[in-house]
Design an enzyme around this catalytic site. Structure first.
Site, mmCIF file in Angstrom:
data_model
loop_
_atom_site.group_PDB
_atom_site.id
_atom_site.type_symbol
_atom_site.label_atom_id
_atom_site.label_comp_id
_atom_site.label_asym_id
_atom_site.label_seq_id
_atom_site.Cartn_x
_atom_site.Cartn_y
_atom_site.Cartn_z
ATOM 1 N N ASP A 1 -7.361 2.505 -6.872
ATOM 2 C CA ASP A 1 -8.173 3.754 -6.716
ATOM 3 C C ASP A 1 -8.099 4.056 -5.119
ATOM 4 O O ASP A 1 -7.897 3.154 -4.290
ATOM 5 C CB ASP A 1 -9.642 3.396 -6.898
ATOM 6 C CG ASP A 1 -10.107 3.378 -8.170
ATOM 7 O OD1 ASP A 1 -9.066 3.889 -9.170
ATOM 8 O OD2 ASP A 1 -11.101 2.972 -8.530
HETATM 9 N N1 URA Z 1 -10.658 -1.089 -11.264
HETATM 10 C C1 URA Z 1 -11.131 -0.150 -10.551
HETATM 11 O O1 URA Z 1 -12.101 0.380 -10.756
HETATM 12 N N2 URA Z 1 -10.475 0.388 -9.522
HETATM 13 C C2 URA Z 1 -9.114 -0.233 -9.029
HETATM 14 O O2 URA Z 1 -8.634 0.441 -8.323
HETATM 15 C C3 URA Z 1 -8.599 -1.250 -10.051
HETATM 16 C C4 URA Z 1 -9.325 -1.505 -10.891
#
Ligand code: URA
Length: 236
Positions: free
Chosen positions: A104
């Protein structure tokens, strides 16, 4: 590097080696402007190979790096909103590297980037179940019951997660630092898993993929993977 002409054409992804032989014997292939009919002809670095007038680029060297993704970068090669992308952080590498999977915008940590499409495919394929380990700082208290739920599997809205490995590293009065290992890769999975029990993720860092560790790599920096690390990832 010297390569046989038929192999050079085939490994550029143009066609099979047999078809390359046909193209060569039919006079469709030129090296540095001259038609070459000889199958065993050896191409050297810097030679210009054309097939029916089209320039062929030989197999690109494979490059594998591990990047420590900072906050505020998107895991993509370009962005229609002009946000910073992880590609900006490896722009001094001449090969075009692609991220293996996603993190993310607000997640930091270990991201593999490579131009090896086969490795990308195998590491991200759901059936291969590669472990990914994260350190999450979450709001509130992680009770024994919540931990048990996370370990067993959580409904994150139409999908029940597989059992996860979860360890509380520190419980503060109003937050907790937790290590969590999952092998699935649903969108915002870790955030949703904690949110399902009422704990909001405040920060999230990926620290390992299988045995490959982020270690002391600084945020925004990358390093090339070692031969052993590449072999390890290919064997997963
Ligand atoms: N899980 C999440 O919520 N975000 C990420 O970036 C990776 C795994």
């Amino acid at each position: 590097m010297s390569t046989r002409l038929n192999k050079y054409i085939a490994s550029a992804g143009l066609c099979s080696r047999r078809k390359a032989d046909e193209l060569i014997s039919n006079g469709n292939v030129k090296v540095n402007g001259a038609v070459v009919n000889e199958m065993g002809f050896v191409v050297e670095d810097g030679d210009r190979v054309t097939v029916n007038g089209r320039l062929i680029e030989g197999e690109k060297p494979k490059v594998y790096v591990v990047l420590n993704k900072p906050l505020g970068y998107i895991t993509s090669m370009d962005d229609d909103k002009n946000r910073a992308t992880v590609a900006d952080l490896v722009s001094d590498i001449p090969e075009r590297l692609f991220p293996v999977g996603r993190l993310d915008y607000n997640t930091t940590g270990l991201l593999i980037m490579t131009n090896d499409g086969e490795l990308t495919y195998s590491l991200t394929h759901p059936k291969h179940e590669v472990d990914k380990t994260y350190i999450a700082t979450v709001s509130g208290v992680l009770s024994g019951k919540r931990l048990a739920q996370l370990r067993k599997g959580v409904d994150i809205g139409g999908f029940v997660t597989s059992p996860a490995r979860v360890r509380v590293l520190r419980q503060n009065p109003r937050s907790a630092v937790v290590e969590i290992t999952i092998h699935e890769g649903k969108n915002r999975q870790v955030r949703k898993m904690f949110a399902a029990g009422g704990n909001q993720v405040q920060s999230l860092e990926r620290v390992a993929i299988g045995e490959l560790k982020l270690g002391r790599l600084k945020e925004g920096h990358y390093r090339k993977l070692t031969r052993q690390e590449i072999e390890y990832l290919k064997g997963l």
